[in-house]
Design an enzyme around this catalytic site. Structure first.
Site, PDB file in Angstrom:
ATOM      1  N   CYS A   1     -10.772   9.248  -4.809  1.00 43.34           N
ATOM      2  CA  CYS A   1     -11.185   8.888  -3.446  1.00 43.34           C
ATOM      3  C   CYS A   1     -11.184  10.123  -2.538  1.00 43.34           C
ATOM      4  O   CYS A   1     -10.241  10.906  -2.556  1.00 43.34           O
ATOM      5  CB  CYS A   1     -10.256   7.811  -2.893  1.00 43.34           C
TER       6      CYS A   1
ATOM      7  N   CYS B   1      -5.342   9.511   2.644  1.00 49.76           N
ATOM      8  CA  CYS B   1      -4.233   8.610   2.997  1.00 49.76           C
ATOM      9  C   CYS B   1      -2.949   9.079   2.299  1.00 49.76           C
ATOM     10  O   CYS B   1      -2.899   9.143   1.059  1.00 49.76           O
ATOM     11  CB  CYS B   1      -4.567   7.179   2.599  1.00 49.76           C
TER      12      CYS B   1
ATOM     13  N   CYS C   1      -1.354   7.192  -0.736  1.00 52.28           N
ATOM     14  CA  CYS C   1      -2.184   6.624  -1.802  1.00 52.28           C
ATOM     15  C   CYS C   1      -2.319   7.503  -3.049  1.00 52.28           C
ATOM     16  O   CYS C   1      -2.741   8.657  -2.964  1.00 52.28           O
ATOM     17  CB  CYS C   1      -3.580   6.299  -1.263  1.00 52.28           C
TER      18      CYS C   1
ATOM     19  N   CYS D   1      -8.775 -10.551  -6.140  1.00 49.08           N
ATOM     20  CA  CYS D   1      -9.055  -9.450  -5.203  1.00 49.08           C
ATOM     21  C   CYS D   1      -9.489  -8.207  -5.965  1.00 49.08           C
ATOM     22  O   CYS D   1      -8.782  -7.763  -6.874  1.00 49.08           O
ATOM     23  CB  CYS D   1      -7.805  -9.101  -4.412  1.00 49.08           C
TER      24      CYS D   1
ATOM     25  N   CYS E   1     -11.930 -11.895  -2.838  1.00 49.24           N
ATOM     26  CA  CYS E   1     -11.548 -10.919  -1.825  1.00 49.24           C
ATOM     27  C   CYS E   1     -11.943  -9.544  -2.354  1.00 49.24           C
ATOM     28  O   CYS E   1     -11.803  -9.298  -3.556  1.00 49.24           O
ATOM     29  CB  CYS E   1     -10.034 -10.985  -1.603  1.00 49.24           C
TER      30      CYS E   1
ATOM     31  N   CYS F   1      -8.207 -10.288   5.537  1.00 46.89           N
ATOM     32  CA  CYS F   1      -6.925  -9.991   4.923  1.00 46.89           C
ATOM     33  C   CYS F   1      -6.558  -8.624   5.474  1.00 46.89           C
ATOM     34  O   CYS F   1      -7.213  -7.626   5.163  1.00 46.89           O
ATOM     35  CB  CYS F   1      -7.080  -9.966   3.410  1.00 46.89           C
TER      36      CYS F   1
ATOM     37  N   ARG G   1       1.781 -12.082   2.875  1.00 45.80           N
ATOM     38  CA  ARG G   1       1.900 -11.754   1.449  1.00 45.80           C
ATOM     39  C   ARG G   1       2.845 -10.590   1.180  1.00 45.80           C
ATOM     40  O   ARG G   1       2.704  -9.518   1.759  1.00 45.80           O
ATOM     41  CB  ARG G   1       0.520 -11.412   0.850  1.00 45.80           C
TER      42      ARG G   1
HETATM   43  N1  SAM Z   1     -10.093   2.295  -0.222  1.00 45.93           N
HETATM   44  C1  SAM Z   1      -9.950   1.092   0.473  1.00 45.93           C
HETATM   45  C2  SAM Z   1      -9.187   1.229   1.755  1.00 45.93           C
HETATM   46  O1  SAM Z   1      -8.398   2.156   1.908  1.00 45.93           O
HETATM   47  O2  SAM Z   1      -9.340   0.372   2.632  1.00 45.93           O
HETATM   48  C3  SAM Z   1      -9.353  -0.028  -0.361  1.00 45.93           C
HETATM   49  C4  SAM Z   1      -8.243   0.257  -1.352  1.00 45.93           C
HETATM   50  S1  SAM Z   1      -6.696   0.795  -0.658  1.00 45.93           S
HETATM   51  C5  SAM Z   1      -5.814   1.260  -2.118  1.00 45.93           C
HETATM   52  C6  SAM Z   1      -5.947  -0.735  -0.138  1.00 45.93           C
HETATM   53  C7  SAM Z   1      -4.581  -0.675   0.504  1.00 45.93           C
HETATM   54  O3  SAM Z   1      -3.577  -0.428  -0.489  1.00 45.93           O
HETATM   55  C8  SAM Z   1      -4.296   0.382   1.549  1.00 45.93           C
HETATM   56  O4  SAM Z   1      -4.825   0.068   2.797  1.00 45.93           O
HETATM   57  C9  SAM Z   1      -2.775   0.366   1.589  1.00 45.93           C
HETATM   58  O5  SAM Z   1      -2.317  -0.584   2.526  1.00 45.93           O
HETATM   59  C10 SAM Z   1      -2.382  -0.094   0.178  1.00 45.93           C
HETATM   60  N2  SAM Z   1      -1.669   0.982  -0.555  1.00 45.93           N
HETATM   61  C11 SAM Z   1      -2.218   2.028  -1.177  1.00 45.93           C
HETATM   62  N3  SAM Z   1      -1.280   2.809  -1.732  1.00 45.93           N
HETATM   63  C12 SAM Z   1      -0.080   2.249  -1.450  1.00 45.93           C
HETATM   64  C13 SAM Z   1       1.275   2.581  -1.730  1.00 45.93           C
HETATM   65  N4  SAM Z   1       1.589   3.682  -2.413  1.00 45.93           N
HETATM   66  N5  SAM Z   1       2.245   1.774  -1.286  1.00 45.93           N
HETATM   67  C14 SAM Z   1       1.937   0.667  -0.570  1.00 45.93           C
HETATM   68  N6  SAM Z   1       0.682   0.288  -0.277  1.00 45.93           N
HETATM   69  C15 SAM Z   1      -0.320   1.069  -0.697  1.00 45.93           C
HETATM   70 FE1  SF4 Z   2      -8.947   6.015  -0.701  1.00 42.28          FE
HETATM   71 FE2  SF4 Z   2      -6.489   5.221  -1.207  1.00 42.28          FE
HETATM   72 FE3  SF4 Z   2      -7.187   5.811   1.282  1.00 42.28          FE
HETATM   73 FE4  SF4 Z   2      -8.195   3.578   0.102  1.00 42.28          FE
HETATM   74  S1  SF4 Z   2      -6.051   3.969   0.616  1.00 42.28           S
HETATM   75  S2  SF4 Z   2      -9.313   5.114   1.315  1.00 42.28           S
HETATM   76  S3  SF4 Z   2      -8.323   4.318  -2.039  1.00 42.28           S
HETATM   77  S4  SF4 Z   2      -7.115   7.252  -0.460  1.00 42.28           S
END
Ligand code: SAM
Ligand code: SF4
Ligand code: DTB
Length: 318
Positions: A57, A61, A64, A101, A132, A192, A264
């Site tokens: 990606c 973030c 992530c 989802c 979802c 959600c 959730r």
């Molecule tokens: N890329 C899209 C986005 O960011 O909206 C969808 C996938 S992203 C992985 C979905 C959600 O997963 C993020 O908004 C975050 O809340 C959650 N997430 C990702 N990594 C995480 C982590 N290490 N611990 C807890 N929640 C996490």
């Molecule tokens: Fe990309 Fe992870 Fe951020 Fe979603 S949460 S936009 S998968 S880096």
């Protein structure tokens, strides 16, 4: 419909902070009362997650494991073929999930990708599951295309308080998140939308996140509360661990401020342990992700969740 956060000012961050400050027993007693008034307290909705596009990606973030900017060992994989998605959805249904989802590690979907996801949505819907997806930011018309394909919910989290967001993500703005949520609502999708707890935010900032969510008009139908999973190689690895009771308080505060929403227990449920999960169910959590994997991180095994449900007398929503 406009979900602008200005529309309802009932839950200010300071009113939410007052809830957080209650003695623990008073807080969870009140949350449980609200829960009982609105839901069967012994019923838990089960959702299953599938990562349809993993890794690589472009976003940064800090939490992530799928960001290409962090060295976490998660590989960049192509979009899963339709047949694999259908097989996973059938297995989810057989194991008792009512919602499926699908998550993609994108900043947002390209048109070609969206066409493929729309096909997945309509096939999964035909199996009798709620659908979802979480695909990142949506452009004009994309939410409508998903709705037409049979999508029920769009997942897009605020993740944290507006004044902490810039510490966690630099490649997009909080307002971008709000804009996508408005697009999803305008297309008549259910929302959600939740956040992550334990990223180093203050209690005031947790209260601010909950106030933002609760003041959506209407509030999100589904509110995932994620417990940060500290993945090695992500910038948030090594963040001081949050007191688990603070996580329970967050669930309770979400329940009181969003009485009719599903709250959730999402990422990091394994790390909470069973006693804290039981407290969260008492405090008003009534949905979980089931299955031994989230997107890339672990989740309790189905058999151990079933055993926990048995010990607590909980039933899965049918
Ligand atoms: N890329 C899209 C986005 O960011 O909206 C969808 C996938 S992203 C992985 C979905 C959600 O997963 C993020 O908004 C975050 O809340 C959650 N997430 C990702 N990594 C995480 C982590 N290490 N611990 C807890 N929640 C996490
Ligand atoms: Fe990309 Fe992870 Fe951020 Fe979603 S949460 S936009 S998968 S880096
Ligand atoms: C949400 O709030 N949590 C889920 C779902 N929505 C998409 C994702 C959790 C991901 C946890 C990190 C991982 O497994 O990669």
């Amino acid at each position: 419909m406009n979900i602008a956060i200005e529309t309802q000012k009932n839950w200010t961050p300071s009113r939410v902070s007052e809830l957080y400050a209650l003695p623990f027993n008073d807080l969870i007693f009140r949350a449980h009362g609200t829960h009982r008034e609105n839901f069967d307290p012994n019923e838990i909705q089960l959702s299953t997650l599938l990562s349809i596009k993993t890794g690589g990606c472009p976003e940064d973030c800090g939490y992530c494991p799928q960001s290409a900017r962090h060295h976490t060992g998660v590989e960049n994989e192509p979009l899963l073929p339709l047949e694999e998605v259908i097989a996973a959805a059938k297995a989810a249904k057989a194991s008792g999930a009512t919602r499926f989802c699908m998550g993609a590690a994108w900043r947002g979907p390209k048109q070609r990708d969206l066409d493929a996801v729309a096909k997945m949505v309509s096939e999964v819907r035909q199996l009798g599951l709620e659908t979802c997806v979480t695909l990142g930011m949506l452009k004009e018309g994309q939410a409508e295309q998903l709705k037409e394909a049979g999508l029920d919910y769009y997942n897009h989290n605020l993740d944290t308080a507006p004044d902490f967001y810039g510490h966690i993500v630099s490649t997009r703005r909080y307002e971008d998140r709000i804009e996508t949520l408005e697009r999803a609502r305008a297309a008549d999708l259910k929302l959600c939308c939740g956040g992550i707890i334990g990223m180093g935010e203050s209690r005031t900032q947790r209260a601010s996140l909950i106030a933002q969510l609760a003041n959506f008009d209407p509030p999100p139908e589904s509110v995932p509360i994620n417990n940060l999973v500290q993945v090695p190689g992500t910038p948030l690895e090594g963040t001081p661990q949050l007191d688990p009771f603070e996580f329970v308080r967050t669930v309770a505060v979400a329940r009181i401020t969003m009485p009719k929403s599903y709250v959730r227990l999402s990422a990091g449920r394994q790390e909470l342990g069973e006693a804290i999960q039981a407290l969260c169910f008492f405090a008003g959590a009534n949905s979980i992700f089931c299955g031994d994997k989230l997107l890339t991180t672990g989740n309790p095994e189905m058999a151990s969740d079933q055993a926990l449900f048995g010990r607590l007398g909980l039933r899965a929503t049918t």
